[in-house]
Design an enzyme around this catalytic site. Structure first.
Site, PDB file in Angstrom:
ATOM      1  N   ASP A  62       0.837  -1.208   0.000  1.00  0.00           N
ATOM      2  CA  ASP A  62       0.000   0.000   0.000  1.00  0.00           C
ATOM      3  C   ASP A  62       0.869   1.254   0.000  1.00  0.00           C
ATOM      4  O   ASP A  62       1.949   1.270   0.593  1.00  0.00           O
ATOM      5  CB  ASP A  62      -0.898  -0.023   1.248  1.00  0.00           C
ATOM      6  CG  ASP A  62      -2.059   0.950   1.115  1.00  0.00           C
ATOM      7  OD1 ASP A  62      -2.300   1.470   0.003  1.00  0.00           O
ATOM      8  OD2 ASP A  62      -2.721   1.195   2.135  1.00  0.00           O
TER       9      ASP A  62
ATOM     10  N   ASN B 116     -10.544  -3.386  -6.305  1.00  0.00           N
ATOM     11  CA  ASN B 116      -9.789  -2.390  -7.092  1.00  0.00           C
ATOM     12  C   ASN B 116     -10.405  -2.115  -8.469  1.00  0.00           C
ATOM     13  O   ASN B 116     -10.102  -1.107  -9.101  1.00  0.00           O
ATOM     14  CB  ASN B 116      -8.323  -2.809  -7.272  1.00  0.00           C
ATOM     15  CG  ASN B 116      -7.468  -2.612  -6.036  1.00  0.00           C
ATOM     16  OD1 ASN B 116      -6.468  -3.301  -5.840  1.00  0.00           O
ATOM     17  ND2 ASN B 116      -7.850  -1.671  -5.166  1.00  0.00           N
TER      18      ASN B 116
HETATM   19  C1  FPP Z   1      -1.950   0.173  -3.357  1.00  0.00           C
HETATM   20  O1  FPP Z   1      -1.490   1.475  -3.452  1.00  0.00           O
HETATM   21  C2  FPP Z   1      -1.433  -0.610  -4.451  1.00  0.00           C
HETATM   22  C3  FPP Z   1      -2.197  -1.205  -5.412  1.00  0.00           C
HETATM   23  C4  FPP Z   1      -3.662  -1.128  -5.444  1.00  0.00           C
HETATM   24  C5  FPP Z   1      -1.605  -1.953  -6.484  1.00  0.00           C
HETATM   25  C6  FPP Z   1      -0.297  -2.583  -6.170  1.00  0.00           C
HETATM   26  C7  FPP Z   1       0.399  -2.727  -7.436  1.00  0.00           C
HETATM   27  C8  FPP Z   1       1.720  -2.642  -7.613  1.00  0.00           C
HETATM   28  C9  FPP Z   1       2.709  -2.518  -6.542  1.00  0.00           C
HETATM   29  C10 FPP Z   1       2.251  -2.687  -8.984  1.00  0.00           C
HETATM   30  C11 FPP Z   1       1.828  -3.910  -9.729  1.00  0.00           C
HETATM   31  C12 FPP Z   1       2.289  -5.154  -9.099  1.00  0.00           C
HETATM   32  C13 FPP Z   1       2.686  -6.251  -9.757  1.00  0.00           C
HETATM   33  C14 FPP Z   1       3.064  -7.461  -9.021  1.00  0.00           C
HETATM   34  C15 FPP Z   1       2.790  -6.290 -11.220  1.00  0.00           C
HETATM   35  P1  FPP Z   1      -2.586   2.611  -3.541  1.00  0.00           P
HETATM   36  O2  FPP Z   1      -2.728   2.975  -4.974  1.00  0.00           O
HETATM   37  O3  FPP Z   1      -3.833   2.186  -2.853  1.00  0.00           O
HETATM   38  O4  FPP Z   1      -1.842   3.740  -2.747  1.00  0.00           O
HETATM   39  P2  FPP Z   1      -2.529   4.877  -1.852  1.00  0.00           P
HETATM   40  O5  FPP Z   1      -3.208   4.178  -0.710  1.00  0.00           O
HETATM   41  O6  FPP Z   1      -1.351   5.682  -1.411  1.00  0.00           O
HETATM   42  O7  FPP Z   1      -3.448   5.625  -2.750  1.00  0.00           O
END
Ligand code: FPP
Length: 244
Positions: free
Chosen positions: A19, A67
């Site tokens: 996250d 998501n």
């Molecule tokens: C949460 O950060 C992260 C995600 C919803 C996606 C995670 C994806 C990756 C790390 C890249 C893709 C991974 C692979 C394995 C190809 P957020 O967007 O919710 O962050 P925030 O809470 O700060 O808004």
């Protein structure tokens, strides 16, 4: 207190809620997708570090079933990044003897993403080292319901007996069948919840919450987290004296 990792006490299965990509980008006045791109680099570092330190299974929460509700542009960008990751990483996974696996509602992924995923899983299928398990369109409640439906279908068709259902046999119906339960669940980004991640499997997992935004997670912090894990006493309902 030990300051270096004890290779005999590594968690077998580490599961991570990655996250903080969006906030990382915002802090740098970048678009959210730049945070996800930086997140991929953290994924690569983490996979490499976990394989090197003898972790057997690494599960990464890459995309939750919730998501899909994000803006379409972000969903498309995340799917594109996933495809790029799979295409780019497969050779490195094979080199490091890492087998790729995936859990979640894989049928909801676009056919091109599914095809790329299948190709990467097929190519790494004979690797015998760490398992890299990607949770994609994954939600724990959905997984449990799908598992129950599967069991009840077998019950109806006469192939199963209700008495055969136990916590151990139920595990075989989950997406994580064949994998040990996570020993350690890490969430980055300073939030303190499980967000529908491996709820059944988390029964005895040690939980670790880090303030670090996912793209900033470094090997040195992973080492600290594993050291912290090694200093915890896992009693599984027993008392200290029974463990020694
Ligand atoms: C949460 O950060 C992260 C995600 C919803 C996606 C995670 C994806 C990756 C790390 C890249 C893709 C991974 C692979 C394995 C190809 P957020 O967007 O919710 O962050 P925030 O809470 O700060 O808004």
């Amino acid at each position: 207190m030990r300051k270096t990792l004890d290779r005999d006490k590594m968690p077998r299965h580490v599961a991570i809620i990655m996250d903080g990509n969006g906030r990382w980008a915002k802090k740098k006045q970048l678009q959210r997708i730049k945070g996800h791109e930086a997140g991929i680099k953290a994924v690569e570092r983490t996979v490499e570090y976990c394989a090197k330190t003898g972790i057997q299974v690494l599960t990464l929460y890459a995309f939750s079933s919730e998501n899909w509700r994000r803006p379409a542009l972000e969903v498309r960008a995340l799917m594109k990044l996933l495809r790029l990751f799979l295409r780019r990483e497969t050779a490195r996974l094979i080199k490091n003897n890492i087998r790729l696996q995936a859990i979640g509602q894989l049928y909801r992924l676009e056919p091109v993403v599914r095809a790329e995923l299948k190709k990467a899983m097929d190519k790494t299928s004979s690797c015998t080292g760490m398992v890299l398990n990607l949770a994609l369109s994954y939600g724990s409640r959905d997984e449990i319901i799908r598992a129950m439906k599967h069991f009840f279908q077998e019950l109806e068709s006469g192939g199963k007996d209700l008495a055969a259902l136990t916590p151990e046999t139920f595990h075989d119906y989950l997406d994580t069948a064949g994998l040990p339960d996570p020993d350690l669940i890490l969430r980055t980004g300073g939030e303190y919840r499980l967000s529908n991640f491996l709820l059944w499997q988390a029964a005895y997992a040690e939980l670790y919450f880090s303030e670090t935004l996912w793209p900033d997670l470094a090997e040195s912090e992973l080492e600290e987290i594993f050291l912290d894990y090694q200093h915890r006493e896992r009693r599984f309902g027993m008392i200290s004296e029974q463990l020694s």
